[in-house]
Scaffold this motif. Structure first.
Motif, PDB file in Angstrom:
ATOM      1  N   ASP A  46       0.885  -1.331   0.012  1.00  0.00           N
ATOM      2  CA  ASP A  46       0.018  -0.167  -0.033  1.00  0.00           C
ATOM      3  C   ASP A  46       0.946   1.271   0.111  1.00  0.00           C
ATOM      4  O   ASP A  46       0.497   2.334   0.583  1.00  0.00           O
ATOM      5  N   SER A  47       1.895   1.125  -0.663  1.00  0.00           N
ATOM      6  CA  SER A  47       2.969   2.031  -0.515  1.00  0.00           C
ATOM      7  C   SER A  47       2.877   3.280  -1.526  1.00  0.00           C
ATOM      8  O   SER A  47       3.432   4.529  -1.543  1.00  0.00           O
ATOM      9  N   GLY A  48       2.144   2.833  -2.639  1.00  0.00           N
ATOM     10  CA  GLY A  48       2.095   3.870  -3.713  1.00  0.00           C
ATOM     11  C   GLY A  48       3.034   3.731  -4.705  1.00  0.00           C
ATOM     12  O   GLY A  48       2.838   4.158  -5.739  1.00  0.00           O
ATOM     13  N   ARG A  49       4.092   2.698  -4.358  1.00  0.00           N
ATOM     14  CA  ARG A  49       5.169   2.500  -5.246  1.00  0.00           C
ATOM     15  C   ARG A  49       4.835   1.629  -6.406  1.00  0.00           C
ATOM     16  O   ARG A  49       3.621   0.861  -6.310  1.00  0.00           O
ATOM     17  N   GLY A  83       4.950  -3.605   3.474  1.00  0.00           N
ATOM     18  CA  GLY A  83       4.242  -2.452   3.752  1.00  0.00           C
ATOM     19  C   GLY A  83       4.595  -1.154   2.836  1.00  0.00           C
ATOM     20  O   GLY A  83       3.933  -0.536   2.158  1.00  0.00           O
ATOM     21  N   THR A  84       5.808  -0.814   3.126  1.00  0.00           N
ATOM     22  CA  THR A  84       6.516   0.514   2.487  1.00  0.00           C
ATOM     23  C   THR A  84       7.154   0.140   1.133  1.00  0.00           C
ATOM     24  O   THR A  84       7.461   0.902   0.316  1.00  0.00           O
ATOM     25  N   HIS A  85       7.450  -1.275   0.875  1.00  0.00           N
ATOM     26  CA  HIS A  85       7.852  -1.663  -0.446  1.00  0.00           C
ATOM     27  C   HIS A  85       7.790  -3.272  -0.348  1.00  0.00           C
ATOM     28  O   HIS A  85       7.331  -4.069   0.747  1.00  0.00           O
ATOM     29  N   THR A  86       8.009  -3.770  -1.353  1.00  0.00           N
ATOM     30  CA  THR A  86       7.913  -5.177  -1.397  1.00  0.00           C
ATOM     31  C   THR A  86       8.964  -5.807  -2.331  1.00  0.00           C
ATOM     32  O   THR A  86       9.572  -5.137  -3.265  1.00  0.00           O
ATOM     33  N   PHE A  87       9.469  -6.885  -1.944  1.00  0.00           N
ATOM     34  CA  PHE A  87      10.469  -7.701  -2.577  1.00  0.00           C
ATOM     35  C   PHE A  87       9.752  -9.132  -3.025  1.00  0.00           C
ATOM     36  O   PHE A  87       9.300  -9.808  -1.869  1.00  0.00           O
ATOM     37  N   LEU A  88       9.977  -9.591  -4.214  1.00  0.00           N
ATOM     38  CA  LEU A  88       9.674 -10.836  -4.330  1.00  0.00           C
ATOM     39  C   LEU A  88      11.057 -11.427  -4.587  1.00  0.00           C
ATOM     40  O   LEU A  88      11.910 -11.087  -5.438  1.00  0.00           O
ATOM     41  N   GLY A  89      11.282 -12.672  -4.101  1.00  0.00           N
ATOM     42  CA  GLY A  89      12.501 -13.204  -3.982  1.00  0.00           C
ATOM     43  C   GLY A  89      12.444 -14.834  -4.167  1.00  0.00           C
ATOM     44  O   GLY A  89      11.334 -15.657  -4.038  1.00  0.00           O
ATOM     45  N   CYS A  90      13.747 -15.253  -4.823  1.00  0.00           N
ATOM     46  CA  CYS A  90      13.836 -16.745  -5.416  1.00  0.00           C
ATOM     47  C   CYS A  90      15.262 -16.900  -4.734  1.00  0.00           C
ATOM     48  O   CYS A  90      16.257 -16.437  -5.011  1.00  0.00           O
ATOM     49  N   SER A 111      13.620  -8.977  -6.610  1.00  0.00           N
ATOM     50  CA  SER A 111      12.893  -8.024  -7.314  1.00  0.00           C
ATOM     51  C   SER A 111      12.101  -7.160  -6.387  1.00  0.00           C
ATOM     52  O   SER A 111      11.118  -7.473  -5.803  1.00  0.00           O
ATOM     53  N   GLY A 112      12.346  -5.940  -6.454  1.00  0.00           N
ATOM     54  CA  GLY A 112      11.825  -4.962  -5.389  1.00  0.00           C
ATOM     55  C   GLY A 112      11.250  -3.741  -6.034  1.00  0.00           C
ATOM     56  O   GLY A 112      11.846  -3.152  -7.120  1.00  0.00           O
ATOM     57  N   ASN A 113      10.248  -3.055  -5.425  1.00  0.00           N
ATOM     58  CA  ASN A 113       9.959  -1.518  -5.737  1.00  0.00           C
ATOM     59  C   ASN A 113      10.588  -0.590  -4.985  1.00  0.00           C
ATOM     60  O   ASN A 113      10.127   0.613  -4.918  1.00  0.00           O
ATOM     61  N   VAL A 114      11.824  -0.853  -4.603  1.00  0.00           N
ATOM     62  CA  VAL A 114      12.708   0.090  -4.016  1.00  0.00           C
ATOM     63  C   VAL A 114      13.561   0.903  -5.413  1.00  0.00           C
ATOM     64  O   VAL A 114      13.783   0.080  -5.963  1.00  0.00           O
TER      65      VAL A 114
END
Length: 196
Positions: A46-49, A83-90, A111-114
């Motif tokens: 829900d960060s808007g990223r 919450g403030t960002h997300t990382f999909l990891g493998c 893979s993240g939205n930072v």
């Protein structure tokens, strides 16, 4: 490696019981992939990223990882919704080394939205700016994180981090010159699967 990498390594320790991508959820994801060109991200925040649209466990072909020496059948999802960002990891593990003969590696792809700028501001002191496949990238080597090498790739949604832990084939740490040996070839292949 910095804060995201430390978070990633901590998540790896916790994710020992993580579900493998070979679960029932794959059937739904596989069907969705077959009928659409863009997969709905498994996790959003829900960060808007921007949503993370490159999923390293599903968007990198298994044959690419197998050819690089990682058993794709044993890959594990290592997601980090924050919450403030997300990382999909493998994560991939290749510990079949023989002392004095063959090395092993632990590989984490996040893979993240930072943003790339946030990463550079945080870890610029240990990073060298470069380019991979025409994409802005950072090579991060932190002497305090022995045997670890990371490449950070800029994306439309944020960044992709490919971080490898080198399991030396001898007692003690490996020479720093070996930490990144051969990793650029794999990162270049992975880069080709990220939307430009």
């Amino acid at each position: 490696m910095g804060r995201w990498g430390i978070v990633a390594l901590a998540a790896l320790a916790v994710m020992g019981t993580a579900c493998s991508p070979g679960s029932a959820d794959d059937a739904a994801v596989g069907d969705e992939t077959a009928t659409t060109t863009t997969r709905t991200p498994r996790i959003t925040d829900d960060s808007g990223r921007p949503p993370v649209t490159f999923d390293p466990c599903y968007d990198i072909p298994d044959d690419v990882m197998n050819a690089a020496g990682y058993d794709a059948a044993k890959k594990e999802i290592a997601d980090m919704p924050m919450g403030t960002h997300t990382f999909l990891g493998c994560t991939y593990d290749n510990r079949d080394h023989i002392p004095g003969v063959r090395r092993g590696y632990g590989l984490n792809i996040l893979s993240g939205n930072v943003t790339f700028e946030e990463e550079r501001a945080k870890n610029g002191h240990m990073a060298t700016e470069t380019s991979i496949g025409g994409r802005r990238a950072l090579l991060e080597i932190n002497p305090a994180d022995r045997n670890t090498c990371a490449y950070v790739l800029q994306t439309d949604f944020g960044l992709v981090i490919v971080s490898r832990l080198y399991y030396a084939d001898h007692a003690g740490p490996a020479p720093q010159s070996e930490w990144c040996a051969g990793l650029i070839e794999l990162v270049t292949k992975i880069e080709s699967f990220i939307d430009k």
